[in-house]
Design a protein around this motif. Sequence first.
Motif, mmCIF file in Angstrom:
data_model
loop_
_atom_site.group_PDB
_atom_site.id
_atom_site.type_symbol
_atom_site.label_atom_id
_atom_site.label_comp_id
_atom_site.label_asym_id
_atom_site.label_seq_id
_atom_site.Cartn_x
_atom_site.Cartn_y
_atom_site.Cartn_z
ATOM 1 N N LEU A 349 0.828 -1.214 0.000
ATOM 2 C CA LEU A 349 0.000 0.000 0.000
ATOM 3 C C LEU A 349 0.861 1.263 0.000
ATOM 4 O O LEU A 349 0.738 2.099 -0.895
ATOM 5 C CB LEU A 349 -0.969 -0.032 1.189
ATOM 6 N N ALA A 350 1.739 1.393 1.011
ATOM 7 C CA ALA A 350 2.548 2.618 1.064
ATOM 8 C C ALA A 350 3.484 2.704 -0.146
ATOM 9 O O ALA A 350 3.518 3.729 -0.832
ATOM 10 C CB ALA A 350 3.341 2.651 2.372
ATOM 11 N N ASN A 351 4.223 1.603 -0.432
ATOM 12 C CA ASN A 351 5.204 1.675 -1.531
ATOM 13 C C ASN A 351 4.575 1.523 -2.912
ATOM 14 O O ASN A 351 4.564 2.454 -3.697
ATOM 15 C CB ASN A 351 6.282 0.593 -1.380
ATOM 16 N N ASN A 352 4.059 0.348 -3.195
ATOM 17 C CA ASN A 352 3.644 0.076 -4.585
ATOM 18 C C ASN A 352 2.531 0.996 -5.068
ATOM 19 O O ASN A 352 2.604 1.539 -6.162
ATOM 20 C CB ASN A 352 3.195 -1.377 -4.729
ATOM 21 N N ALA A 496 -1.829 14.482 0.357
ATOM 22 C CA ALA A 496 -1.077 13.826 1.434
ATOM 23 C C ALA A 496 -0.846 12.363 1.058
ATOM 24 O O ALA A 496 -1.588 11.815 0.238
ATOM 25 C CB ALA A 496 -1.878 13.910 2.725
ATOM 26 N N PRO A 497 0.180 11.711 1.655
ATOM 27 C CA PRO A 497 0.404 10.298 1.330
ATOM 28 C C PRO A 497 -0.870 9.489 1.545
ATOM 29 O O PRO A 497 -1.562 9.667 2.543
ATOM 30 C CB PRO A 497 1.482 9.866 2.328
ATOM 31 N N LEU A 498 -1.169 8.617 0.576
ATOM 32 C CA LEU A 498 -2.376 7.783 0.676
ATOM 33 C C LEU A 498 -2.272 6.853 1.874
ATOM 34 O O LEU A 498 -3.233 6.628 2.596
ATOM 35 C CB LEU A 498 -2.475 6.883 -0.553
ATOM 36 N N PHE A 499 -1.095 6.263 2.025
ATOM 37 C CA PHE A 499 -0.852 5.324 3.124
ATOM 38 C C PHE A 499 0.466 5.708 3.788
ATOM 39 O O PHE A 499 1.528 5.265 3.347
ATOM 40 C CB PHE A 499 -0.752 3.886 2.596
ATOM 41 N N PRO A 500 0.411 6.559 4.823
ATOM 42 C CA PRO A 500 1.664 6.913 5.495
ATOM 43 C C PRO A 500 2.338 5.653 6.007
ATOM 44 O O PRO A 500 1.666 4.761 6.528
ATOM 45 C CB PRO A 500 1.205 7.793 6.665
ATOM 46 N N ARG A 501 3.649 5.580 5.845
ATOM 47 C CA ARG A 501 4.358 4.361 6.291
ATOM 48 C C ARG A 501 4.174 4.135 7.780
ATOM 49 O O ARG A 501 4.046 5.077 8.548
ATOM 50 C CB ARG A 501 5.858 4.471 5.984
ATOM 51 N N ILE A 502 4.179 2.873 8.170
ATOM 52 C CA ILE A 502 4.011 2.526 9.584
ATOM 53 C C ILE A 502 5.294 1.855 10.055
ATOM 54 O O ILE A 502 5.822 0.982 9.371
ATOM 55 C CB ILE A 502 2.826 1.545 9.764
#
Length: 507
Positions: A349-352, A496-502
């Motif tokens: 999610l965050a990367n791809n 904003a980032p769709l999925f901020p990294r966790i």
Amino acid sequence: MSDQRFYVTTPIYYVNDIPHIGHAYTTVTADALARWHRLLGEEVFFLTGTDEHGLKVQRAAEERGVTPQEHADATSARFRETWDLLDISYDDYIRTTEPRHAAAVQTLLTRCYENGHIYKDTYAGLYCVACEAYYTADELIDGTDCPIHLRPVEELEEENWFFRLSAFEQPLLDLYTARPEAIHPDGKRNEALGLIRQGLKDVSISRTSISWGIPVPWDPDHVFYVWYDALINYATAVGYGADPDRFAAWWPHVHHIIGKDILRFHCVYWPAMLLAAGEAAPHEIDVHGFLLVGGEKMSKTRLNQIFPADLVEDFGVDGFRFHFLRDATFGPDGDFSYEAMVARYNTDLANNLGNLLARVATVVAKKCDGIGPAPTPDSPLAAVAAEVVAETSAAWAAVAPSVALEATWRLLREANAHLEAHEPWKMDPGPAVEAVLGDALEVLRLVAVLASPAIPNTTAEVWRRIGLAGGPADRPLAEVAPWGGYPGGLPVEKGAPLFPRISLPEA
Ligand code: MSP
């Protein structure tokens, strides 16, 4: 007509427990299937609800000092809240304490009775209250404990109405021989066939020991045993006994999504009851494994339950949905792992997905004045996209969400690789950079469509950010699947980032 209709159900959940991720796993899977079939342009009816009768609920209410109805109202509402939190797009929410359901149960079982498949006898047996089921001594662990709940069973003796299940051994074998695809996956079908081949005994379907149930219409001192009441919910909701045209439109084209713990009830008892009432058996039963926590099934007594809201707080609704659809292979058991959930979220999610959108939007802003260009008809990604649409569709049709999402994500990986290969951020403005970016935008459009059943919120946001009107699931797949649907000339927004990294919390 029936080919265009898709009726999908979850089990109706007992109101003695509150919703945990095991329940959510089934419900999210059913929801994603419902959304996929809506995307295909089919008419979909998606049913979930709560199972509110029986000794287990009666006792849970007694423990809390409330009436069974008050208890059922409160817990049923908690299930509904959880499904609303998880964006479950159910069309109907059935509760077995509703009058429409009592009427359908009485009608269906009266038909079985009139057809000679129900008779009265005395029953003495070993009963597990948690399962609401009788066991034989050799099925017990150490001769005393329920094999599912690992708790002692109780001796019960009652005069009961019995359902002539034994008469349906051969009809059920015939049914599953003629239509092996009725139970999926194969291993679960073999399990059901094994149960039937062992021989079917008649089963008791009524109780006098409790009052919290639906009365047997021809003998009102009895109530129907909760399972025979519960299974009929699937018929109630499409108008059984009340609206014959509606029932005929939806039945038997149903897909029951269930966990393996209730395979026997759905693959043996339920089809037999339907046949006894003169109705057709369910079209398809899709059986998944358990979601284990630390190697064990989640349960209130083992204090190992995980609640959806806690994970939604960390991962968001779509992060939650994606993990269970992508990581839990439909069929076998799987262990829940927070670490695996973080890893999946960050990679897929965050990367791809998230990074592709962010990168494309940044370069479109820099090189194309923020206006997204159209894709190229002869892009190397076009062929990949066609394959991915076919593979994704086949996997959803086979009720394999993890395979479907894996297929869809191949398109994202290829698009990211295409960007890496061409490095549009180093190119000068002009047709060459526009071609690369247009192709990437087209991939984002297609992935938004294909992933919309799994992550409906973020795919809608991707759609909006690349400038498209409406939503990714507004038009049937066949219309929007061909390469080249992104028109170009639309404003692209980074946001904003769709999925901020966790990051994993420090141990
Ligand atoms: N009320 C019955 C079903 C009647 S259907 C006519 C019942 N309810 S339940 O609340 O116990 O929920 C059962 C379903 O919840 C399972 O079949 C499964 O789909 C889901 N799960 C509950 N715990 C689960 C796991 N730990 N793992 C996976 N699914 C689980 O049985």
